[in-house]
Motif scaffolding. Structure first.
Motif, PDB file in Angstrom:
ATOM      1  N   TYR A 196       0.819  -1.208   0.000  1.00 52.92           N
ATOM      2  CA  TYR A 196       0.000   0.000   0.000  1.00 52.92           C
ATOM      3  C   TYR A 196       0.854   1.260   0.000  1.00 52.92           C
ATOM      4  CZ  TYR A 196      -3.060  -3.644   1.870  1.00 52.92           C
ATOM      5  OH  TYR A 196      -3.748  -4.815   2.063  1.00 52.92           O
ATOM      6  N   VAL A 197       0.341   2.279  -0.679  1.00 53.86           N
ATOM      7  CA  VAL A 197       0.964   3.599  -0.696  1.00 53.86           C
ATOM      8  C   VAL A 197       0.450   4.407   0.494  1.00 53.86           C
ATOM      9  CG1 VAL A 197       1.162   5.743  -2.028  1.00 53.86           C
ATOM     10  CG2 VAL A 197       1.200   3.530  -3.200  1.00 53.86           C
ATOM     11  N   GLY A 198       1.301   5.254   1.053  1.00 58.09           N
ATOM     12  CA  GLY A 198       0.909   6.068   2.195  1.00 58.09           C
ATOM     13  C   GLY A 198      -0.220   7.024   1.858  1.00 58.09           C
ATOM     14  N   ARG A 199      -1.112   7.255   2.820  1.00 57.54           N
ATOM     15  CA  ARG A 199      -2.222   8.192   2.618  1.00 57.54           C
ATOM     16  C   ARG A 199      -1.736   9.641   2.646  1.00 57.54           C
ATOM     17  NH1 ARG A 199      -7.265   5.880   2.956  1.00 57.54           N
ATOM     18  NH2 ARG A 199      -7.367   3.779   3.862  1.00 57.54           N
ATOM     19  N   SER A 200      -1.003  10.023   3.669  1.00 58.22           N
ATOM     20  CA  SER A 200      -0.559  11.406   3.802  1.00 58.22           C
ATOM     21  C   SER A 200       0.835  11.630   3.217  1.00 58.22           C
ATOM     22  CB  SER A 200      -0.576  11.824   5.282  1.00 58.22           C
ATOM     23  OG  SER A 200       0.223  10.964   6.064  1.00 58.22           O
ATOM     24  N   HIS A 201       1.575  10.554   2.962  1.00 55.14           N
ATOM     25  CA  HIS A 201       2.896  10.650   2.336  1.00 55.14           C
ATOM     26  C   HIS A 201       2.960   9.595   1.235  1.00 55.14           C
ATOM     27  CE1 HIS A 201       3.478  12.388   6.354  1.00 55.14           C
ATOM     28  NE2 HIS A 201       4.449  13.115   5.822  1.00 55.14           N
ATOM     29  N   ASP A 202       2.694  10.021   0.003  1.00 52.94           N
ATOM     30  CA  ASP A 202       2.570   9.038  -1.066  1.00 52.94           C
ATOM     31  C   ASP A 202       3.913   8.591  -1.637  1.00 52.94           C
ATOM     32  OD1 ASP A 202       3.293  11.247  -2.531  1.00 52.94           O
ATOM     33  OD2 ASP A 202       1.575  11.202  -3.895  1.00 52.94           O
ATOM     34  N   ASP A 203       5.005   8.933  -0.968  1.00 58.43           N
ATOM     35  CA  ASP A 203       6.306   8.373  -1.319  1.00 58.43           C
ATOM     36  C   ASP A 203       6.679   7.231  -0.365  1.00 58.43           C
ATOM     37  OD1 ASP A 203       6.636   9.965   0.922  1.00 58.43           O
ATOM     38  OD2 ASP A 203       8.577  10.779   0.278  1.00 58.43           O
ATOM     39  N   GLU A 204       5.722   6.799   0.474  1.00 57.13           N
ATOM     40  CA  GLU A 204       5.949   5.699   1.406  1.00 57.13           C
ATOM     41  C   GLU A 204       5.149   4.477   0.956  1.00 57.13           C
ATOM     42  OE1 GLU A 204       4.949   7.135   5.267  1.00 57.13           O
ATOM     43  OE2 GLU A 204       6.672   8.493   5.379  1.00 57.13           O
ATOM     44  N   PHE A 205       5.661   3.303   1.300  1.00 58.00           N
ATOM     45  CA  PHE A 205       5.051   2.056   0.840  1.00 58.00           C
ATOM     46  C   PHE A 205       5.171   1.015   1.940  1.00 58.00           C
ATOM     47  CE2 PHE A 205       4.892  -1.945  -1.584  1.00 58.00           C
ATOM     48  CZ  PHE A 205       3.842  -1.713  -2.460  1.00 58.00           C
ATOM     49  N   ARG A 206       4.093   0.271   2.164  1.00 63.29           N
ATOM     50  CA  ARG A 206       4.089  -0.787   3.186  1.00 63.29           C
ATOM     51  C   ARG A 206       3.607  -2.094   2.543  1.00 63.29           C
ATOM     52  NH1 ARG A 206       3.730  -1.088   8.955  1.00 63.29           N
ATOM     53  NH2 ARG A 206       4.491  -3.190   9.365  1.00 63.29           N
ATOM     54  N   PRO A 207       4.493  -3.075   2.336  1.00 62.35           N
ATOM     55  CA  PRO A 207       4.073  -4.312   1.673  1.00 62.35           C
ATOM     56  C   PRO A 207       3.312  -5.254   2.591  1.00 62.35           C
ATOM     57  CG  PRO A 207       6.424  -4.376   2.163  1.00 62.35           C
ATOM     58  CD  PRO A 207       5.931  -3.037   2.613  1.00 62.35           C
ATOM     59  N   VAL A 208       2.459  -6.073   1.973  1.00 66.38           N
ATOM     60  CA  VAL A 208       1.854  -7.208   2.678  1.00 66.38           C
ATOM     61  C   VAL A 208       2.635  -8.481   2.371  1.00 66.38           C
ATOM     62  CG1 VAL A 208      -0.456  -6.224   2.820  1.00 66.38           C
ATOM     63  CG2 VAL A 208       0.181  -7.564   0.804  1.00 66.38           C
ATOM     64  N   VAL A 209       3.382  -8.465   1.280  1.00 65.40           N
ATOM     65  CA  VAL A 209       4.274  -9.561   0.919  1.00 65.40           C
ATOM     66  C   VAL A 209       5.348  -8.987  -0.006  1.00 65.40           C
ATOM     67  CG1 VAL A 209       2.820 -10.222  -1.059  1.00 65.40           C
ATOM     68  CG2 VAL A 209       4.440 -11.885  -0.105  1.00 65.40           C
ATOM     69  N   PHE A 210       6.567  -9.505   0.103  1.00 68.12           N
ATOM     70  CA  PHE A 210       7.584  -9.140  -0.873  1.00 68.12           C
ATOM     71  C   PHE A 210       8.415 -10.367  -1.214  1.00 68.12           C
ATOM     72  CE2 PHE A 210       9.667  -8.144   3.199  1.00 68.12           C
ATOM     73  CZ  PHE A 210      10.940  -8.664   3.050  1.00 68.12           C
ATOM     74  N   TRP A 211       9.098 -10.273  -2.355  1.00 65.88           N
ATOM     75  CA  TRP A 211       9.895 -11.387  -2.871  1.00 65.88           C
ATOM     76  C   TRP A 211      11.329 -10.914  -3.057  1.00 65.88           C
ATOM     77  CZ3 TRP A 211       5.129  -9.909  -4.634  1.00 65.88           C
ATOM     78  CH2 TRP A 211       4.086 -10.834  -4.522  1.00 65.88           C
ATOM     79  N   VAL A 212      12.265 -11.696  -2.542  1.00 64.28           N
ATOM     80  CA  VAL A 212      13.680 -11.385  -2.736  1.00 64.28           C
ATOM     81  C   VAL A 212      14.145 -12.006  -4.048  1.00 64.28           C
ATOM     82  CG1 VAL A 212      14.186 -11.045  -0.297  1.00 64.28           C
ATOM     83  CG2 VAL A 212      14.244 -13.339  -1.246  1.00 64.28           C
ATOM     84  N   GLU A 213      15.432 -11.877  -4.336  1.00 66.81           N
ATOM     85  CA  GLU A 213      15.930 -12.227  -5.663  1.00 66.81           C
ATOM     86  C   GLU A 213      15.734 -13.696  -6.024  1.00 66.81           C
ATOM     87  OE1 GLU A 213      19.342  -9.090  -6.894  1.00 66.81           O
ATOM     88  OE2 GLU A 213      19.904 -10.501  -5.314  1.00 66.81           O
TER      89      GLU A 213
END
Length: 239
Positions: free
Chosen positions: A145-162
């Motif tokens: 998700y992108v931040g509501r008040s700061h749209d340069d912030e991101f919070r993943p629910v899942v991520f994948w490494v290399e």
């Protein structure tokens, strides 16, 4: 002589009581701090637009690994696909209610070339699939998700490494909210950077700041420990 001995024993007993009570208060303080840290680390989606998950991919830099969160910057790939590529999901996110929105998440199309990413601390990320620190220069993919008040912030629910290994990022192994259907409706997206200077945006950011939370909790606990120790010492002197 006997009176002096009895008085000394009573004094010693009072001191031991104070020390025991102080130790108990310190232990309770540490337990509360740990619980507060865990809660703060895993209920951090409030300031993110959980109605709209997005897919991102890019290169990691400026890694800050630690408690109560880990942070890093992702430089977004310029040639993102239209939506989330087919990827393995953690066991806890394979129910259709979770996997379908993740698989359907469109790629990030915002104005920022870099996003500041916040993830869970190592104590939990290690249990969820990543037992090492991310390194500058490695590539990751994520849905979140992108931040509501700061749209340069991101919070993943899942991520994948290399190596393609999925890393869960939700405490209850389910999405924090049911997302909107894709394509997302326009007109009520997260606030742009231009709105960050407004009083309401600043107030919201301050209210959810981890620093403010820890400062408040720490101040209350210090006052409790100091007051309890002073009270018990005064009682032991009267005894």
């Amino acid at each position: 002589m006997r009176f002096i001995t009895i008085a000394a024993l009573l004094a010693g007993t009072g001191i031991r009581r104070v020390r025991l009570a102080t130790a108990s208060l310190v232990s309770a303080t540490m337990l509360i701090l740990f619980s507060a840290g865990a809660a703060q680390a895993h209920h951090g989606f409030d300031d993110f637009d959980t109605d709209r998950p997005y897919y991102i991919a890019g290169t990691v830099s400026q890694v800050r690994w630690g408690e109560p969160h880990s942070y890093f910057t992702v430089t977004i790939d310029r040639d993102l696909p239209a939506d989330t590529p087919e990827r393995d999901l953690p066991d806890g996110l394979q129910d259709a209610a979770d996997s379908d929105p993740i698989d359907a998440a469109p790629s990030y199309s915002g104005s920022h070339d870099e996003l500041e990413v916040t993830i869970a601390p190592p104590s939990f990320t290690g249990m969820w699939g990543l037992d090492r620190e991310l390194e500058d220069g490695e590539r990751i993919e994520a849905v979140g998700y992108v931040g509501r008040s700061h749209d340069d912030e991101f919070r993943p629910v899942v991520f994948w490494v290399e190596d393609g290994k999925p890393v869960n990022q939700v405490l209850n192994e389910e999405l924090p909210a049911t997302p909107l259907p894709v394509p997302y409706p326009e007109g009520d997206a997260p606030a742009a950077d231009a709105d960050q200077g407004s009083p309401s945006a600043s107030a919201d950011s301050d209210d959810t700041s981890p620093i403010a939370v820890w400062a408040t909790v720490g101040g209350v606990l210090v006052a409790v420990v100091a007051g309890g120790a002073f009270y018990l010492r005064a009682r032991s002197r009267r005894a």
